[in-house]
Design a protein around this motif. Structure first.
Motif, PDB file in Angstrom:
ATOM      1  N   UNK A 236       5.746  71.488  18.723  1.00 11.56           N
ATOM      2  CA  UNK A 236       5.758  72.759  17.993  1.00 11.56           C
ATOM      3  C   UNK A 236       5.311  73.909  18.883  1.00 11.56           C
ATOM      4  N   UNK A 237       4.248  73.689  19.663  1.00 12.44           N
ATOM      5  CA  UNK A 237       3.746  74.734  20.558  1.00 12.44           C
ATOM      6  C   UNK A 237       4.824  75.128  21.567  1.00 12.44           C
ATOM      7  N   UNK A 238       5.473  74.124  22.164  1.00 11.89           N
ATOM      8  CA  UNK A 238       6.537  74.407  23.129  1.00 11.89           C
ATOM      9  C   UNK A 238       7.672  75.168  22.453  1.00 11.89           C
ATOM     10  N   UNK A 239       8.074  74.727  21.263  1.00  5.56           N
ATOM     11  CA  UNK A 239       9.180  75.367  20.553  1.00  5.56           C
ATOM     12  C   UNK A 239       8.868  76.833  20.257  1.00  5.56           C
ATOM     13  N   UNK A 240       7.651  77.102  19.784  1.00  7.88           N
ATOM     14  CA  UNK A 240       7.282  78.475  19.423  1.00  7.88           C
ATOM     15  C   UNK A 240       7.313  79.407  20.637  1.00  7.88           C
ATOM     16  N   UNK A 241       6.759  78.952  21.761  1.00  6.67           N
ATOM     17  CA  UNK A 241       6.713  79.797  22.955  1.00  6.67           C
ATOM     18  C   UNK A 241       8.120  80.040  23.498  1.00  6.67           C
ATOM     19  N   UNK A 242       8.888  78.972  23.640  1.00 10.87           N
ATOM     20  CA  UNK A 242      10.228  79.103  24.223  1.00 10.87           C
ATOM     21  C   UNK A 242      11.129  79.955  23.325  1.00 10.87           C
ATOM     22  N   UNK A 243      11.051  79.767  22.012  1.00  8.14           N
ATOM     23  CA  UNK A 243      11.891  80.562  21.106  1.00  8.14           C
ATOM     24  C   UNK A 243      11.472  82.028  21.091  1.00  8.14           C
TER      25      UNK A 243
ATOM     26  N   UNK B 294      11.136  78.994  12.605  1.00  2.71           N
ATOM     27  CA  UNK B 294      11.601  79.220  13.976  1.00  2.71           C
ATOM     28  C   UNK B 294      12.581  80.394  14.023  1.00  2.71           C
ATOM     29  N   UNK B 295      13.358  80.567  12.969  1.00  2.22           N
ATOM     30  CA  UNK B 295      14.263  81.716  12.888  1.00  2.22           C
ATOM     31  C   UNK B 295      13.457  83.014  12.940  1.00  2.22           C
ATOM     32  N   UNK B 296      12.338  83.048  12.227  1.00  2.00           N
ATOM     33  CA  UNK B 296      11.494  84.253  12.211  1.00  2.00           C
ATOM     34  C   UNK B 296      10.941  84.555  13.601  1.00  2.00           C
ATOM     35  N   UNK B 297      10.604  83.512  14.357  1.00  2.00           N
ATOM     36  CA  UNK B 297      10.116  83.711  15.731  1.00  2.00           C
ATOM     37  C   UNK B 297      11.224  84.324  16.588  1.00  2.00           C
TER      38      UNK B 297
ATOM     39  N   UNK C  40       2.203  81.064  28.873  1.00  2.00           N
ATOM     40  CA  UNK C  40       1.874  81.121  27.447  1.00  2.00           C
ATOM     41  C   UNK C  40       1.349  79.804  26.898  1.00  2.00           C
ATOM     42  N   UNK C  41       1.559  78.694  27.634  1.00  2.86           N
ATOM     43  CA  UNK C  41       1.119  77.394  27.127  1.00  2.86           C
ATOM     44  C   UNK C  41      -0.117  76.962  27.903  1.00  2.86           C
ATOM     45  N   UNK C  42      -1.198  76.793  27.187  1.00  2.00           N
ATOM     46  CA  UNK C  42      -2.474  76.448  27.816  1.00  2.00           C
ATOM     47  C   UNK C  42      -2.346  75.142  28.596  1.00  2.00           C
ATOM     48  N   UNK C  43      -2.786  75.194  29.860  1.00  2.00           N
ATOM     49  CA  UNK C  43      -2.791  73.998  30.685  1.00  2.00           C
ATOM     50  C   UNK C  43      -1.437  73.623  31.284  1.00  2.00           C
ATOM     51  N   UNK C  44      -0.424  74.454  31.050  1.00  2.00           N
ATOM     52  CA  UNK C  44       0.913  74.124  31.552  1.00  2.00           C
ATOM     53  C   UNK C  44       1.034  74.455  33.041  1.00  2.00           C
TER      54      UNK C  44
ATOM     55  N   UNK D  79      13.460  70.769  26.843  1.00  2.00           N
ATOM     56  CA  UNK D  79      13.389  70.050  25.569  1.00  2.00           C
ATOM     57  C   UNK D  79      13.773  70.975  24.412  1.00  2.00           C
ATOM     58  N   UNK D  80      13.257  72.198  24.446  1.00  2.00           N
ATOM     59  CA  UNK D  80      13.523  73.138  23.350  1.00  2.00           C
ATOM     60  C   UNK D  80      14.957  73.676  23.432  1.00  2.00           C
ATOM     61  N   UNK D  81      15.358  74.141  24.619  1.00  2.00           N
ATOM     62  CA  UNK D  81      16.674  74.778  24.717  1.00  2.00           C
ATOM     63  C   UNK D  81      17.823  73.789  24.553  1.00  2.00           C
ATOM     64  N   UNK D  82      17.651  72.534  24.947  1.00  2.00           N
ATOM     65  CA  UNK D  82      18.729  71.566  24.711  1.00  2.00           C
ATOM     66  C   UNK D  82      18.872  71.301  23.213  1.00  2.00           C
TER      67      UNK D  82
END
Length: 131
Positions: free
Chosen positions: A25-32, A55-58, A81-85, A96-99
């Motif tokens: 979810x964290x990855x999806x929110x940041x990437x979107x 996710x549409x709203x993001x 934007x992702x802690x520790x990334x 993962x998100x964009x595919x």
């Protein structure tokens, strides 16, 4: 057809090999949020219409981007934007998100999305385009 939240996250979790749905979810929110800043008009609206509502709203209320980021800078921004990334883990997150987004969008809409993005995003979506 709109994909359910859980189904979308399951795909991201599987592709990103995350241990928990929260990581996916964290990855999806940041990437979107970053992707939304790069898309405009009907293309963004059509993609949002196919996404789970939150996710549409993001996508429709993205982080502001002064300029389109190259694929490399998009990955770097995700890492920031992702802690520790790291750049390596962020590349994984983005893919993962964009595919999953690409599958949700379908080929026609994905083609329109790629037209709005700098060269090289086809690889991040996991759909290399013939040159």
């Amino acid at each position: 057809m709109t994909l359910r939240h859980e189904a979308f996250l399951d795909h991201v979790k599987e592709r990103g090999d995350y241990d928990t749905p929260q990581e996916a979810e964290r990855a999806a929110r940041v990437v979107l949020a970053l992707l939304g800043a790069h898309l405009v008009g009907q293309v963004r609206a059509q993609l949002a219409a196919r996404m789970p509502e939150d996710f549409a709203l993001i996508l429709l209320n993205p982080l502001q981007s002064a300029e389109p980021l190259s694929p490399e800078r998009f990955v770097r921004a995700t890492a920031a934007w992702i802690e520790g990334a790291t750049e390596q883990t962020a590349t994984w997150d983005v893919s993962a998100v964009l595919s999953t987004v690409a599958d949700t969008a379908g080929d026609d809409l994905l083609g329109q999305i790629l037209l709005q993005l700098p060269v090289g995003y086809d690889l991040l979506f996991g759909h290399p385009q013939p040159t």
